[in-house]
Design an enzyme around this catalytic site. Structure first.
Site, short mmCIF file in Angstrom:
data_model
loop_
_atom_site.label_atom_id
_atom_site.label_comp_id
_atom_site.label_asym_id
_atom_site.label_seq_id
_atom_site.Cartn_x
_atom_site.Cartn_y
_atom_site.Cartn_z
N ARG A 1 0.53 4.15 0.36
CA ARG A 1 -0.02 5.02 1.20
C ARG A 1 0.69 4.84 2.67
NH1 ARG A 1 -5.70 7.45 0.77
NH2 ARG A 1 -4.83 8.83 2.11
N CYS A 2 1.03 3.66 2.91
CA CYS A 2 1.52 3.10 4.43
C CYS A 2 2.94 3.34 4.47
CB CYS A 2 1.25 1.61 4.44
SG CYS A 2 1.79 0.90 5.79
N SER A 3 3.21 3.90 5.50
CA SER A 3 4.87 4.31 5.70
C SER A 3 5.58 2.99 6.01
CB SER A 3 5.01 5.27 6.57
OG SER A 3 4.66 4.54 8.15
N ASN B 1 0.95 -1.03 0.12
CA ASN B 1 -0.17 0.12 -0.13
C ASN B 1 0.96 1.19 -0.05
OD1 ASN B 1 -1.70 2.06 0.62
ND2 ASN B 1 -2.71 1.19 1.99
N ARG C 1 5.97 1.58 2.51
CA ARG C 1 7.14 2.23 1.75
C ARG C 1 8.56 1.65 2.21
NH1 ARG C 1 3.37 6.29 2.39
NH2 ARG C 1 5.01 7.23 4.06
#
Length: 121
Positions: free
Chosen positions: A11-13, A9, A16
């Site tokens: 948008r998930c730190s 995802n 990433r």
């Protein structure tokens, strides 16, 4: 070298960071943006098995609003959880990194070091 797959995802730190950790190790994983391409029930069963989880519920983000909407609880049976994850992919704990017959949750991202280390051995 075995193929790596990350259920990601962007948008998930943590997701990433996990992807960056893999890429930093010279690994270019197959990236599945699971919110765009949700895994089906068979894939989810396979992930639970590869993660070595005792319950499919361990793969669920219980604080998501969809958790209540899906009618889940900690005592839900595995098939109920699998069907809910297939219908509500936002509930999938992330990221999941798969290599061959093993998988790890990238929470924390350093968990993937075990999979990476298997390559180096």
């Amino acid at each position: 070298m075995a193929q790596y797959t990350i259920y990601h995802n962007p948008r998930c730190s943590k997701s990433r960071q996990t992807l960056a950790l893999l890429e930093g190790a010279g690994i270019e994983p197959r990236v599945i943006k699971y919110l765009d391409t949700p895994p089906d029930a068979d894939t989810l069963r396979d992930l639970v098995h590869k993660l070595g989880l005792s319950s499919a519920h361990q793969l669920v983000r219980v604080k998501e609003a969809d958790y209540q909407e899906a009618g889940l609880s900690p005592d839900a049976d595995d098939e109920t959880v699998i069907q809910a994850l297939a219908r509500y992919p936002k509930l999938l704990e992330r990221p999941v990194v798969v290599k061959g017959q093993r998988a790890v949750l990238g929470r924390p991202p350093e968990n993937v070091q075990a999979l990476i280390g298997e390559n180096r051995g």
